[in-house]
Design a protein around this motif. Sequence first.
Motif, PDB file in Angstrom:
ATOM      1  N   ALA A  86       0.835  -1.195   0.000  1.00  0.00           N
ATOM      2  CA  ALA A  86       0.000   0.000   0.000  1.00  0.00           C
ATOM      3  C   ALA A  86       0.876   1.253   0.000  1.00  0.00           C
ATOM      4  CB  ALA A  86      -0.927  -0.013   1.211  1.00  0.00           C
ATOM      5  N   PHE A  98      -7.927  -3.261 -14.269  1.00  0.00           N
ATOM      6  CA  PHE A  98      -8.847  -4.327 -13.861  1.00  0.00           C
ATOM      7  C   PHE A  98      -9.980  -4.406 -14.875  1.00  0.00           C
ATOM      8  CE2 PHE A  98      -7.510  -2.825  -9.469  1.00  0.00           C
ATOM      9  CZ  PHE A  98      -6.567  -3.825  -9.320  1.00  0.00           C
ATOM     10  N   PRO A  99     -10.538  -5.591 -15.076  1.00  0.00           N
ATOM     11  CA  PRO A  99     -11.683  -5.693 -15.996  1.00  0.00           C
ATOM     12  C   PRO A  99     -12.940  -5.100 -15.358  1.00  0.00           C
ATOM     13  CG  PRO A  99     -11.113  -7.843 -15.100  1.00  0.00           C
ATOM     14  CD  PRO A  99     -10.110  -6.883 -14.561  1.00  0.00           C
ATOM     15  N   LYS A 100     -12.855  -3.854 -14.984  1.00  0.00           N
ATOM     16  CA  LYS A 100     -13.986  -3.157 -14.365  1.00  0.00           C
ATOM     17  C   LYS A 100     -14.064  -1.755 -14.969  1.00  0.00           C
ATOM     18  CE  LYS A 100     -13.342  -5.485  -9.916  1.00  0.00           C
ATOM     19  NZ  LYS A 100     -14.361  -6.516 -10.131  1.00  0.00           N
ATOM     20  N   SER A 101     -14.977  -0.946 -14.463  1.00  0.00           N
ATOM     21  CA  SER A 101     -15.131   0.399 -15.029  1.00  0.00           C
ATOM     22  C   SER A 101     -13.934   1.273 -14.653  1.00  0.00           C
ATOM     23  CB  SER A 101     -16.419   1.025 -14.507  1.00  0.00           C
ATOM     24  OG  SER A 101     -16.275   1.363 -13.151  1.00  0.00           O
ATOM     25  N   TYR A 108     -10.815   1.164  -6.447  1.00  0.00           N
ATOM     26  CA  TYR A 108     -10.606  -0.141  -5.790  1.00  0.00           C
ATOM     27  C   TYR A 108      -9.656  -0.068  -4.593  1.00  0.00           C
ATOM     28  CZ  TYR A 108      -9.534  -4.983  -4.960  1.00  0.00           C
ATOM     29  OH  TYR A 108      -9.360  -6.183  -4.337  1.00  0.00           O
ATOM     30  N   GLY A 109      -8.489   0.529  -4.807  1.00  0.00           N
ATOM     31  CA  GLY A 109      -7.510   0.609  -3.716  1.00  0.00           C
ATOM     32  C   GLY A 109      -8.051   1.389  -2.534  1.00  0.00           C
ATOM     33  N   ILE A 112     -10.558  -0.966  -0.656  1.00  0.00           N
ATOM     34  CA  ILE A 112     -10.037  -2.067   0.180  1.00  0.00           C
ATOM     35  C   ILE A 112      -9.250  -1.529   1.366  1.00  0.00           C
ATOM     36  CG2 ILE A 112      -9.999  -3.884  -1.576  1.00  0.00           C
ATOM     37  CD1 ILE A 112      -7.008  -3.362  -1.900  1.00  0.00           C
ATOM     38  N   HIS A 113      -8.630  -0.350   1.224  1.00  0.00           N
ATOM     39  CA  HIS A 113      -7.902   0.203   2.370  1.00  0.00           C
ATOM     40  C   HIS A 113      -8.797   1.087   3.237  1.00  0.00           C
ATOM     41  CE1 HIS A 113      -4.327  -1.542   0.843  1.00  0.00           C
ATOM     42  NE2 HIS A 113      -4.239  -0.774  -0.208  1.00  0.00           N
ATOM     43  N   ASP A 144     -18.001   5.234 -16.350  1.00  0.00           N
ATOM     44  CA  ASP A 144     -18.629   3.915 -16.201  1.00  0.00           C
ATOM     45  C   ASP A 144     -18.193   2.942 -17.283  1.00  0.00           C
ATOM     46  OD1 ASP A 144     -19.981   4.722 -13.982  1.00  0.00           O
ATOM     47  OD2 ASP A 144     -21.686   5.505 -15.135  1.00  0.00           O
ATOM     48  N   ARG A 162      -4.594   4.754 -10.586  1.00  0.00           N
ATOM     49  CA  ARG A 162      -4.972   3.727  -9.626  1.00  0.00           C
ATOM     50  C   ARG A 162      -3.917   3.609  -8.536  1.00  0.00           C
ATOM     51  NH1 ARG A 162      -5.301  -1.924 -12.474  1.00  0.00           N
ATOM     52  NH2 ARG A 162      -3.041  -1.768 -12.482  1.00  0.00           N
TER      53      ARG A 162
END
Lengths: 253, 419
Positions: A86, A98-101, A108-109, A112-113, A144, A162
Amino acid sequence: MNDPFIMARSVNVFYGDKQALFDVDLDIEEKRVTALIGPSGCGKSTFLRAINRMNDLIPICRFAGSLKISGHEIYDPDVDVVALRAQVGMVFQKPNPFPKSIFENVAYGLKIHKMTSSKTELADRVEWSLKSAGLWDEIADRLDEPGNSLSGGQQQRLCIARTIAVEPKVILMDEPCSALDPIATAVVEDLIDGLRKDFTIVIVTHSMQQAARISQRTAFFHLGNLVEVGDTKTVFTNPQEERTQNYITGRIG
Amino acid sequence: MTDFIDKAGFGLKARHRAEKRFQWTGRLAILISLAFLAWMVVTIMIGASGAVRLVQIAVPVDLSVENVDPDDIAGAGYGAIIKQGLRAQFPEVSKRAEKKRLYNLVSPEGSFELERQVLSDPTLLGGTPLVWVTASDDLSLYVRGKINTDLPEDQRQISDQEIAWVDQIQDQGRIRNVANWGFLTNGDSREPEIAGILAAFVGSALSLSVCFLLSFPVGIAAATYLEEFAPANRVSDVIEVNINNLAAVPSIVFGLLGLSIFLGYFGLPRSSPLVGGMVLSLMTLPTIIIASRASLKSVPPSIKEAALAIGATPVQAVFHHVFPVALPGMMTGAIVGMARALGDTAPLLMIGMVAFIVDVPRSILEPATALPVQIFLWADSPERAFSEKTSAAIIVLLVFLVAMNMVAILLRRKLEQRF
C-alpha cells in the motif's frame, strides 16, 4: 547525514540456484526519479520488484541482505506485505487495468484500504487521482466505461491513477512506456516528471533517452551487479566505469 | 511474355488438391454426423407421435339411484357401472372370458375418471349419459393403426371379436382422439395409456437441484483454492492426479459409494432425490473442478499482480478480480457436468431410484425416480404402448437438457457482459 529514503545493502536475490543480483548497495533519494538501466537480464527488474516484495510471488525466489525504506527493514519477518505494498505502488510494463469500469479501477484501492468514509469523498478522491494522472479531461464523462476500452497510453495513465489514489510513498515503474507509441510515451513521461514533487519514483527503462529525459539519478546494472550510480547527467556525460561507457554508447547491450 | 504467376510451379497443383481433399473430408464428416442426428430425432419424433394423443371411448352409464346413492357419490361402484354400460351395448356377450375381454376395452383408470366426472357434475345423476373415458392401450394401438391385422389372430394383442366390437363402436362415433395432457401431469402407471412423466421429471429436477447446490460451490471453492492458494508440493500433486482420475471413473462406482455411505452408513432415505443428487454431485465435482481450474488459469496473471501491487490481500485479489473473469468458464464446466448428471442412470440404479413411482415427489426426501431411469423402465416394459411413451420421455429429457443449458448460457452471457 540523514539516511537515504530507500537504502539497499548487500542485496542478493536468487531464483533457485541461479543468482540474479550480487551484493547490490544502492541508495534512492526521496522525491526524485531514479532510473535503473542496463541490458536485458541484468537484474534491474528483479531489484525493482524486491522493493515492494513482488518477488515473494515467485516460489523459488530468495532474498538476502538488507532493504530499508524510511528506516524500516522491509524484509523483517513481522512486516506485513499488504501494508508495504500500500505504501510502495507499482506500475507494470503492459497496462493492466482491472476488468472493471474506469471509476472502479481507481476506487478499488481506496475501497479495500477503507481510505474514504463517504461516497462523495470517494468520488472526489477518484477525480483527484485521475486529474493527477492527466486523464480526467479525456474520460470525465465516461467513468462507467470499462477500463479496457481506453487506448494503450490512457490505460497506462489509468494504472498510474490507480496507484497514486492510495497515496503511496514510492511508485515503482517497470518499463511503463515500452508498450506505448511515442506520443503516449511523451505524455506519460511528462506525467512522471510532474509526480516527482509528491512521490519517490523508481523506474526501469530500456530507453537511455528516456532515462536521460526524466530521471535525476541513474543506476546502471550489468549481469546482476550494480556497476555505477550517480546523477543522471554525470552518468550519461562522464561515466566513471568503462562498462557504463560501453553501454550508453551502444557497444554492449 | 511468360506468365508471372506460374500455376504449375511450386508444386501448387498438388498442394491445392490436398487443400480441397481436406475440406471435403471435413464437410463429409459433418454431413454424416448431421444425417445420423436427423435420423435419430426423426425416429424419436415418429415414435413419440402416438403418445401425444389419447384415445377415449364413450360408454353409456346408468347413473340411476339404484347404482349411485346421491348422498354417497363416492361410495358407488363405478367400475361395475362401466361394465354394465359395455354389456348393455353388446347384450349377446355372455361367456365369462368374453365379458372379461369386453371390459378390457376401457382402461382400469376409467372407473376413477367416471367418479371424478360425477363428483364435479352431479347433474349427471339419475340419467343415462354417454361418458368419455380413457380406452385401453390395445384399443388405442388398434385405432391408431399400430396393430397389424393381417397377422394370425393368436399372434396379435387384439382378437377378431374385439376388432368387431371396436369397429362397431367407432361407427357410432363413440371413439375419439384427444390431446394427452395426462402424459405431462401424471406419474408412472402400470397402464401405458395413463402413464405420465411428471413424477420422473420432478425427481430429476429435485436431484439436479441438490446436485448443483452441492457441487457448484464445493467445486469452485476447491478449484480456486487448488489453483490460487495451495502450495506447490507433493500433496497438491497427489490431489490433482486423483481429481483427474476421478473424472474418468465410471458413474456406477459412485452409485456403489453412495449406496454404502449415504444409505448404508448415514442411513439417508432410499430412492430419494437427496441421495440421488449427492451421488450425482460426486460424479459432477471432478468435471467442475477441472474446468474451473482451467478457467482460472486462463485469467492473465497481470490482473492479480495489479491488485496485489496496490495492497490487496491474496484473497481479495482472487475474489475481486480473478474470480469474476473466470466465472463464465466455470459455468461452462458446470453445464457440462450437469448435462452428464441429467442423463446418467447407473448411479441412480444403485441407490434405488429405479422404483415404480406413481406419486409426484413433493420433497427431496420422498421416493422418486429420474427421467433417464423412467426411460429405461418403460423401454423395458412388455406392453407395446410403452414404446411410444419411451420416445416421448426421451423428448422430454432432451427438452429439459436444452432448457437447462439455455438458462446457463444466458446467465453466462450476462456475466460476460460485465467488461
